[in-house]
Design a protein around this motif. Structure first.
Motif, PDB file in Angstrom:
ATOM      1  N   SER A   1     -14.734   8.458  29.392  1.00  0.00           N
ATOM      2  CA  SER A   1     -14.095   7.582  28.544  1.00  0.00           C
ATOM      3  C   SER A   1     -14.810   7.206  27.037  1.00  0.00           C
ATOM      4  CB  SER A   1     -13.635   6.295  29.195  1.00  0.00           C
ATOM      5  OG  SER A   1     -12.890   6.487  30.369  1.00  0.00           O
ATOM      6  N   LEU A   2     -15.949   6.876  27.259  1.00  0.00           N
ATOM      7  CA  LEU A   2     -16.598   6.649  26.142  1.00  0.00           C
ATOM      8  C   LEU A   2     -16.842   7.810  25.143  1.00  0.00           C
ATOM      9  CD1 LEU A   2     -19.798   4.222  27.445  1.00  0.00           C
ATOM     10  CD2 LEU A   2     -17.957   3.441  26.041  1.00  0.00           C
ATOM     11  N   LYS A   3     -17.207   9.124  26.034  1.00  0.00           N
ATOM     12  CA  LYS A   3     -17.320  10.255  25.159  1.00  0.00           C
ATOM     13  C   LYS A   3     -16.205  10.654  24.201  1.00  0.00           C
ATOM     14  CE  LYS A   3     -17.474  14.293  27.293  1.00  0.00           C
ATOM     15  NZ  LYS A   3     -18.279  15.211  28.172  1.00  0.00           N
ATOM     16  N   ALA A   4     -14.929  10.486  25.105  1.00  0.00           N
ATOM     17  CA  ALA A   4     -13.705  10.670  24.387  1.00  0.00           C
ATOM     18  C   ALA A   4     -13.249   9.773  23.361  1.00  0.00           C
ATOM     19  CB  ALA A   4     -12.491  10.614  25.478  1.00  0.00           C
ATOM     20  N   LEU A   5     -13.590   8.588  23.429  1.00  0.00           N
ATOM     21  CA  LEU A   5     -13.598   7.421  22.315  1.00  0.00           C
ATOM     22  C   LEU A   5     -14.512   7.844  21.164  1.00  0.00           C
ATOM     23  CD1 LEU A   5     -12.189   4.744  21.812  1.00  0.00           C
ATOM     24  CD2 LEU A   5     -14.242   3.708  22.470  1.00  0.00           C
ATOM     25  N   THR A   6     -15.588   8.217  21.420  1.00  0.00           N
ATOM     26  CA  THR A   6     -16.732   8.874  20.412  1.00  0.00           C
ATOM     27  C   THR A   6     -16.006  10.061  19.473  1.00  0.00           C
ATOM     28  OG1 THR A   6     -18.436   8.230  21.754  1.00  0.00           O
ATOM     29  CG2 THR A   6     -19.084   9.404  19.950  1.00  0.00           C
TER      30      THR A   6
END
Length: 355
Positions: free
Chosen positions: A194-199
């Motif tokens: 999720s953090l990667k997609a948000l980045t």
């Protein structure tokens, strides 16, 4: 005589073949697209072109509706639109808190999207997060209009989904497991992805919000939806897949649009939808392994054509091709950033293994 009648009835009750089951699903898919497009483009409420997109997703992802499925979909639309409306009520006057809240809601959407039971909820949440606060910056009344339109589109799609299965139920199960699969990722993996997609998505979303680029609203929504698909462990391959589907969808949309310009009649529009739905429906239901590709092509086509037909702009030709170019640029952006992040992640894993 009674024995013969029993034998005759036994002969008549022949189980349906797999081909007959597939044909029923293709026919239901085509009929659903035509009816949804007729209502959405004929009546034309706010964001009406989203209804056929939702319905097409339901007919491919959910083979059989249940009361739990329909109630969950309705709850998802209601809750997420209410969240979007509450966000646009007052926080839009404070840019930094607004962006922080947007990032939190986007993270929530990514996290939920990786659980198949919350897939549709996450999709609606992402659309609401992308559009409603942005419209709230321009005009609170416009945000309400968009919110009501999004809710209406969802309700229409759900009702048509249930009605189509009531009128055209499946002849027999085709080895379908109606229970929703559970997420294969752990909590920590889902948080990381999720953090990667948000980045990947948040920088461009923050850019659009900060500079209030109203002409790129559709592009921003597409980035949000495309980034949902990258919330997994193969984001580069997924991004390449999304670029492929959008390119094919864009090319089909161009041909469709030019034909519609030559023959600008509503019945001709619906006939073309039926023809394309029949061709893609055969691909989707006859080749389940490649179904996401053809379903993605149909989604891109419906969004592009629906937004163009629903537009009141006199420069509809220019805006149509600008939308296609923006979506292609968004897809390329997703690939580049996904490649950089995946390469960085690979180096980190190699470093940890060497230690």
């Amino acid at each position: 005589m009674s024995v013969n009648s029993h034998e005759l009835s036994a002969d008549i009750c022949i189980p349906p073949t797999e081909q007959a089951i597939v044909q029923r699903r293709i026919f239901r898919y085509v009929l659903g697209l035509v009816v949804a497009c007729a209502l959405a483009l004929g009546i034309g409420w706010g964001l009406s072109f989203v209804a056929p997109v939702f319905l097409a997703k339901f007919l491919v992802d959910h083979q059989k509706p249940t009361s739990h499925t329909i109630s969950q979909l309705l709850l998802a639309m209601t809750v997420t639109v209410l969240i979007g409306l509450s966000v646009s009520a007052g926080i839009t006057h404070y840019p930094l808190p607004l962006l922080l809240l947007l990032s939190l809601l986007m993270f929530t959407a990514y996290y939920l999207f990786m659980d198949p039971q919350w897939n549709f909820f996450a999709t609606i949440l992402m659309i609401a997060v992308m559009l409603l606060p942005f419209m709230g910056i321009i005009s609170p009344s416009l945000a309400v209009y968009i919110g009501v339109g999004l809710t209406t589109s969802g309700v229409v799609a759900v009702l048509l989904f249930g009605l189509l299965h009531l009128v055209l139920p499946d002849i027999a199960p085709m080895n379908d497991n109606q229970t929703q699969p559970v997420s294969s990722l752990t909590h920590d993996q889902r948080v990381f992805e999720s953090l990667k997609a948000l980045t990947i998505s948040f920088p461009i979303i923050a850019y659009f919000y900060y500079f209030q680029i109203t002409g790129a609203i559709l592009t921003m929504a597409f980035i949000g939806l495309l980034s949902l698909q990258t919330a997994g462990q193969k984001s580069v391959k997924v991004s390449m897949f999304l670029l492929l589907t959008n390119i094919i969808g864009g090319l089909v949309a161009i041909v469709y649009y030019e034909l519609l310009v030559m023959v600008p009649h509503f019945l001709f529009l619906l006939s073309l939808i039926a023809l394309i739905g029949l061709v893609l429906g055969k691909k989707i239901f006859n080749e389940p392994a490649k179904a996401p590709i053809w379903a993605g092509v149909m989604s891109a086509l419906l969004v592009l054509l629906g937004s163009a037909v629903a537009s009141d702009s006199k420069l509809i030709d220019d805006s149509f091709y600008i939308r296609i170019a923006q979506i292609m640029m968004a897809s390329i952006y997703m690939i580049v950033v996904s490649f950089i992040l995946d390469k960085w992640q690979y180096k980190q894993e190699v470093t940890e293994c060497s230690e």
